[in-house]
Design a protein around this motif. Structure first.
Motif, PDB file in Angstrom:
ATOM      1  N   TRP A  16       0.831  -1.188   0.087  1.00  0.00           N
ATOM      2  CA  TRP A  16      -0.055   0.083   0.001  1.00  0.00           C
ATOM      3  C   TRP A  16       1.002   1.274   0.015  1.00  0.00           C
ATOM      4  O   TRP A  16       0.335   2.248  -0.369  1.00  0.00           O
ATOM      5  N   GLN A  17       2.252   1.178   0.247  1.00  0.00           N
ATOM      6  CA  GLN A  17       2.999   2.108   0.368  1.00  0.00           C
ATOM      7  C   GLN A  17       3.933   2.480  -0.636  1.00  0.00           C
ATOM      8  O   GLN A  17       4.871   3.409  -0.857  1.00  0.00           O
ATOM      9  N   ARG A  18       3.594   1.779  -1.903  1.00  0.00           N
ATOM     10  CA  ARG A  18       4.570   1.821  -3.276  1.00  0.00           C
ATOM     11  C   ARG A  18       4.159   2.860  -3.981  1.00  0.00           C
ATOM     12  O   ARG A  18       2.836   3.344  -3.764  1.00  0.00           O
ATOM     13  N   PRO A  19       5.019   3.368  -4.706  1.00  0.00           N
ATOM     14  CA  PRO A  19       4.822   4.303  -5.703  1.00  0.00           C
ATOM     15  C   PRO A  19       3.614   4.411  -6.834  1.00  0.00           C
ATOM     16  O   PRO A  19       2.648   5.397  -6.951  1.00  0.00           O
ATOM     17  N   LEU A  22       0.232   5.048  -4.676  1.00  0.00           N
ATOM     18  CA  LEU A  22       0.359   6.572  -4.356  1.00  0.00           C
ATOM     19  C   LEU A  22      -0.390   7.403  -5.716  1.00  0.00           C
ATOM     20  O   LEU A  22      -0.902   8.070  -5.706  1.00  0.00           O
ATOM     21  N   GLN A  83       6.952  15.498  -5.555  1.00  0.00           N
ATOM     22  CA  GLN A  83       6.023  14.703  -4.911  1.00  0.00           C
ATOM     23  C   GLN A  83       5.495  15.747  -3.883  1.00  0.00           C
ATOM     24  O   GLN A  83       4.041  15.832  -3.720  1.00  0.00           O
ATOM     25  N   ALA A 191      -1.657  11.464   2.248  1.00  0.00           N
ATOM     26  CA  ALA A 191      -0.429  10.966   1.221  1.00  0.00           C
ATOM     27  C   ALA A 191       0.731  11.601   1.694  1.00  0.00           C
ATOM     28  O   ALA A 191       1.859  11.036   1.382  1.00  0.00           O
ATOM     29  N   TYR A 195       3.357   8.245   3.028  1.00  0.00           N
ATOM     30  CA  TYR A 195       4.155   7.741   1.957  1.00  0.00           C
ATOM     31  C   TYR A 195       5.600   8.529   2.127  1.00  0.00           C
ATOM     32  O   TYR A 195       5.553   9.656   2.289  1.00  0.00           O
TER      33      TYR A 195
END
Length: 410
Positions: A16-19, A22, A83, A191, A195
């Motif tokens: 769930w934390q991968r690019p 996101l 980001q 976010a 992240y």
């Protein structure tokens, strides 16, 4: 703040934390605020602020000014990571949307439109850059299709709530704008906190990049910006002004678009992957020529609301093929050029967009037919440009002319 994580090492993070996740979260956040604003806009400005065609043209000219100034992103990313800038831009979009109904005058609406547009356009510039940096070329068309579908699904929920609850609950513009804007703010804040920062495989140039070999991409972006205004500004305005659509009726039309887009966007990504950018864009622009000519028929031939609504839906589907323009650039670009060229491309895209709405808004008062005939001409120019894309674009083979010159030299 912890050290940035190289993209190659992100596979060790929780899924769930991968690019990629996101990117999908961002694809949900932006449409909630933006499309809440868009869904109510035509009715809000006509019913509350008493706008006419000239006023709506001025509003959309103001809305496009930050897009014209998107090149400023290059200066900002010298000091702020892309980001982070993307999330801050989402927050600005959400806050400006939330308070829109508190300022129901021409000046108030124009001011908040400017602020929300800064958030929207700077977010979109950064988002496009991150997508092309983070997605591998062989998967980009398909994933971009799914990202479009995800955004459509988020917007579908917004429109469905408006459609089902506007009349039964007696919702007001203030309540809907407030909820839509604050949901986007909440997602963006999450976010930012949840992240890590990701480093793409290639450091980006932090200066303006204008390369001669990208000229066709620039030209296609310019025409896309000019052409898009007809749909964004006047197609929905036509449904309210000519056919008397109310909020829930116009939202219902948006819902039809979204349901179709949710299912067809991944298909469109596969179409680009299978048939290539050239064939996809030629098909899109041919269809848009026909659609804009048919819009003219609504006025010249007196076609009814059913045909107008059908054209509105078809128009929206064709615009979904625009993801082919992103992947065309990804294939011809130097990897370090992606971020600065995304900013330059947004500025080029908005050169005509700044001037056209107010000019065409004045022309609309004289002849809506002429507005749509001009749009058909713009789509025709885009079609001619798309024919210059090679079947297999790559650095050194950006146009068919480069391929012919190479073949002649051999």
């Amino acid at each position: 703040m912890s050290d940035p994580i190289p993209l190659a090492q992100a596979v060790h993070l929780p899924r769930w934390q991968r690019p990629l996740v996101l990117l999908f979260l961002m694809a949900v956040a932006m449409p909630i605020a933006f499309n809440t604003w868009a869904a109510l806009l035509n009715n809000f400005v006509i019913e509350v602020a008493d706008f006419d065609g000239s006023d709506i043209g001025l509003l959309h000219t103001v809305r496009e000014i930050p897009g014209f100034l998107a090149i400023g992103v290059i200066a900002i990313i010298i000091y702020v990571r892309e980001q982070v800038l993307g999330m801050v831009s989402l927050i600005l979009l959400g806050v400006a949307t939330a308070v829109t109904a508190y300022f129901p005058s021409l000046g108030g609406i124009l001011t908040l439109t400017m602020l929300s547009s800064i958030g929207f356009h700077y977010y979109e510039t950064v988002n496009q850059s991150l997508q092309l940096q983070w997605l591998p070329k062989d998967r980009a068309p398909k994933v971009l299709g799914w990202l479009v579908a995800t955004g459509s699904a988020a917007t579908f929920v917004v429109y469905l709530i408006i459609l089902l609850l506007w009349e039964p609950l007696g919702l007001t513009y203030n309540v809907v704008y407030m909820v839509g804007g604050l949901v986007t703010v909440a997602i963006a804040v999450f976010a930012m906190v949840a992240y890590p920062q990701f480093d793409g495989p290639t450091p980006q140039l932090k200066k303006m990049v204008l390369r001669r070999r990208y000229w066709l991409y620039y030209a296609l972006q310019f025409m896309a910006g000019a052409r898009r205004q007809i749909f964004m500004v006047f197609a929905g305005f036509m449904m309210v002004e000519k056919f008397g659509y109310e909020v829930h009726e116009l939202t219902g039309l948006f819902l039809i678009n979204l349901v179709i887009n949710m299912f067809i966007a991944p298909v469109l990504g596969n179409v680009v992957h299978k048939f290539g950018e050239r064939n996809t864009l030629v098909f899109e622009y041919t269809g848009l020529v026909a659609v804009f000519l048919a819009y003219g028929g609504v006025y010249y031939l007196g076609w009814g609301v059913a045909i107008a609504a059908f054209l509105y839906v078809v128009d929206h589907i064709f615009f979904g093929l625009a993801l082919a323009l992103k992947t065309y650039f990804q294939k011809i670009a130097d990897p370090q050029d992606i971020a600065p060229t995304a900013a330059v491309a947004f500025t080029i895209n908005h050169i005509a967009a700044v001037a056209l709405p107010v000019v065409l808004g004045l022309l609309w008062l004289v002849s809506p037919l002429l507005v749509f005939l001009i749009a058909a001409g713009m789509a025709g120019v885009s079609l001619m440009l798309a024919l210059l894309i090679p079947r297999h674009p790559a650095p050194g083979h950006e146009t068919i002319f480069k391929i012919r010159l190479t073949a002649a030299a051999e």
